[in-house]
Design an enzyme around this catalytic site. Structure first.
Site, PDB file in Angstrom:
ATOM      1  N   TYR A 156       0.843  -1.206   0.000  1.00 20.81           N
ATOM      2  CA  TYR A 156       0.000   0.000   0.000  1.00 20.81           C
ATOM      3  C   TYR A 156       0.879   1.258   0.000  1.00 20.81           C
ATOM      4  O   TYR A 156       0.673   2.167  -0.812  1.00 20.81           O
ATOM      5  CB  TYR A 156      -0.900  -0.023   1.237  1.00 20.81           C
ATOM      6  CG  TYR A 156      -1.912   1.110   1.283  1.00 20.81           C
ATOM      7  CD1 TYR A 156      -3.020   1.109   0.443  1.00 20.81           C
ATOM      8  CD2 TYR A 156      -1.770   2.163   2.179  1.00 20.81           C
ATOM      9  CE1 TYR A 156      -3.956   2.141   0.485  1.00 20.81           C
ATOM     10  CE2 TYR A 156      -2.699   3.192   2.225  1.00 20.81           C
ATOM     11  CZ  TYR A 156      -3.789   3.177   1.380  1.00 20.81           C
ATOM     12  OH  TYR A 156      -4.705   4.206   1.420  1.00 20.81           O
TER      13      TYR A 156
HETATM   14  P1  NAP Z   1     -13.516   2.257   0.447  1.00 21.62           P
HETATM   15  O1  NAP Z   1     -14.561   2.736   1.410  1.00 21.62           O
HETATM   16  O2  NAP Z   1     -13.054   0.856   0.519  1.00 21.62           O
HETATM   17  O3  NAP Z   1     -14.030   2.604  -1.035  1.00 21.62           O
HETATM   18  C1  NAP Z   1     -13.244   2.287  -2.143  1.00 21.62           C
HETATM   19  C2  NAP Z   1     -14.150   2.098  -3.348  1.00 21.62           C
HETATM   20  O4  NAP Z   1     -13.311   1.788  -4.484  1.00 21.62           O
HETATM   21  C3  NAP Z   1     -15.131   0.929  -3.181  1.00 21.62           C
HETATM   22  O5  NAP Z   1     -16.403   1.250  -3.683  1.00 21.62           O
HETATM   23  C4  NAP Z   1     -14.464  -0.160  -4.005  1.00 21.62           C
HETATM   24  O6  NAP Z   1     -15.367  -1.152  -4.515  1.00 21.62           O
HETATM   25  C5  NAP Z   1     -13.868   0.651  -5.141  1.00 21.62           C
HETATM   26  N1  NAP Z   1     -12.866  -0.113  -5.853  1.00 21.62           N
HETATM   27  C6  NAP Z   1     -11.947  -0.982  -5.331  1.00 21.62           C
HETATM   28  N2  NAP Z   1     -11.228  -1.542  -6.327  1.00 21.62           N
HETATM   29  C7  NAP Z   1     -11.695  -1.044  -7.487  1.00 21.62           C
HETATM   30  C8  NAP Z   1     -11.375  -1.258  -8.848  1.00 21.62           C
HETATM   31  N3  NAP Z   1     -10.423  -2.137  -9.209  1.00 21.62           N
HETATM   32  N4  NAP Z   1     -12.043  -0.573  -9.808  1.00 21.62           N
HETATM   33  C9  NAP Z   1     -13.036   0.293  -9.462  1.00 21.62           C
HETATM   34  N5  NAP Z   1     -13.392   0.527  -8.185  1.00 21.62           N
HETATM   35  C10 NAP Z   1     -12.736  -0.132  -7.195  1.00 21.62           C
HETATM   36  O7  NAP Z   1     -12.176   3.137   0.581  1.00 21.62           O
HETATM   37  P2  NAP Z   1     -11.929   4.645   1.076  1.00 21.62           P
HETATM   38  O8  NAP Z   1     -11.444   4.596   2.471  1.00 21.62           O
HETATM   39  O9  NAP Z   1     -13.079   5.496   0.711  1.00 21.62           O
HETATM   40  O10 NAP Z   1     -10.652   5.002   0.184  1.00 21.62           O
HETATM   41  C11 NAP Z   1     -10.736   5.772  -1.002  1.00 21.62           C
HETATM   42  C12 NAP Z   1      -9.319   6.166  -1.419  1.00 21.62           C
HETATM   43  O11 NAP Z   1      -8.705   6.919  -0.363  1.00 21.62           O
HETATM   44  C13 NAP Z   1      -8.401   4.974  -1.681  1.00 21.62           C
HETATM   45  O12 NAP Z   1      -7.562   5.242  -2.761  1.00 21.62           O
HETATM   46  C14 NAP Z   1      -7.597   4.890  -0.394  1.00 21.62           C
HETATM   47  O13 NAP Z   1      -6.348   4.276  -0.582  1.00 21.62           O
HETATM   48  C15 NAP Z   1      -7.458   6.359  -0.055  1.00 21.62           C
HETATM   49  N6  NAP Z   1      -7.163   6.609   1.350  1.00 21.62           N
HETATM   50  C16 NAP Z   1      -8.009   6.163   2.333  1.00 21.62           C
HETATM   51  C17 NAP Z   1      -7.678   6.389   3.662  1.00 21.62           C
HETATM   52  C18 NAP Z   1      -8.565   5.928   4.792  1.00 21.62           C
HETATM   53  O14 NAP Z   1      -8.102   5.963   5.929  1.00 21.62           O
HETATM   54  N7  NAP Z   1      -9.792   5.551   4.552  1.00 21.62           N
HETATM   55  C19 NAP Z   1      -6.493   7.064   3.984  1.00 21.62           C
HETATM   56  C20 NAP Z   1      -5.662   7.491   2.963  1.00 21.62           C
HETATM   57  C21 NAP Z   1      -6.001   7.263   1.646  1.00 21.62           C
HETATM   58  P3  NAP Z   1     -15.527  -2.563  -3.669  1.00 21.62           P
HETATM   59  O15 NAP Z   1     -16.314  -2.217  -2.458  1.00 21.62           O
HETATM   60  O16 NAP Z   1     -16.277  -3.470  -4.579  1.00 21.62           O
HETATM   61  O17 NAP Z   1     -14.140  -3.024  -3.345  1.00 21.62           O
END
Ligand code: NAP
Length: 249
Positions: A156
């Protein structure tokens, strides 16, 4: 505010979490929204919420690691709207939490594919139309782990460091065409991702945040909103920290 009126935005991973909040925020500020996600079930609800703001919304069930699907999706969006003004590369996965010597090779590949290659593919597909209109805003959602390197999150952290470097490289390629490319490096944000990483890792990472709390998807979307707006006109290739003080550089 309706300063994004008339803009067309593509948000990847927009079915839930941070992506959903970004989609709703940009819609409230006037943009029509295209959600791209592999999660089909939850997306209907988001589309309804967007339509309540009076904006148009479309959904494409696409895995961002598939070039043929990404290319076809952008082709369809251009047919419907004639342009893409804004791309937010938000789709991402955290992958397993494990030390490098126990990390499965296939898990490493999947994290890299979605977080890094997916970002590259969506930019590759969208940029030709932005170059034509000499206007565009791209925001890539990286992570504080890409700046600091979180233990037990080698894939990651590496994928997000790659997103930061990619942002800088691409920004220079399109700097003279009024296309701004920036990224955001959040620390822990309250979404499903925190549950996936497990209590021990979550508490370890929380202890590193001077503000002593998680961030919210609304705080991420507020920063995205500025970076995709016309007001962001002399900043490109930057990585914007959103970490409650964890990284002060
Ligand atoms: P999340 O709640 O898991 O949402 C991610 C979304 O992306 C889900 O709807 C997922 O679908 C979709 N997805 C996953 N793989 C995909 C693919 N191959 N093609 C199209 N869509 C896909 O995550 P989040 O926390 O909102 O994170 C969003 C972004 O912020 C990510 O890039 C993450 O790395 C970044 N981020 C998050 C955090 C945190 O603490 N939450 C911190 C820093 C950065 P499925 O449900 O079907 O998998």
């Amino acid at each position: 505010m309706d300063d994004l009126l008339g803009k067309i935005s593509i948000i990847t991973g927009g079915a839930m979490g941070i992506g959903k909040e970004i989609a709703l925020r940009l819609a409230r500020d006037g943009s029509d929204i295209v959600i791209v996600d592999i999660e089909g079930e939850l997306t209907g609800k988001v589309l309804n919420e967007i339509q309540l703001t009076g904006r148009k919304s479309l959904f494409y069930e696409v895995d961002v690691t598939r070039w043929d699907r990404v290319k076809a999706m952008v082709h369809e969006v251009l047919k419907s709207f004639n342009k893409v003004d804004i791309l937010v590369n938000n789709a991402g996965i955290v992958g397993p939490v494990a030390p490098v010597w126990e990390y499965r090779v296939e898990d490493w590949d999947r994290v890299m594919e979605i977080n890094m290659k997916g970002t590259f593919l969506c930019c590759k597909a969208v940029i030709p139309s932005m170059l034509k209109q000499k206007n565009g805003r791209i925001v890539n959602i990286a992570s504080i782990s890409g700046k600091e390197g979180n233990p037990r999150m080698g894939a990651y952290s590496s994928s997000k460091a790659a997103v930061i470097a990619f942002t800088k490289a691409l920004a220079k390629e399109v700097a003279q065409q009024n296309i701004m490319v920036n990224c955001i490096a959040p620390a822990l944000i309250e979404t499903r991702m925190l549950e996936i990483m497990g209590k021990e890792q979550r508490e370890f990472l929380l202890s590193k945040i001077p503000m002593g709390r998680f961030g919210t998807p609304a705080e991420v979307s507020a920063l995205v909103k500025f970076l995709v707006s016309d007001e962001c006109s002399f900043s490109t290739g930057q990585c914007y920290d959103l970490s409650g003080g964890r990284a002060v550089y």
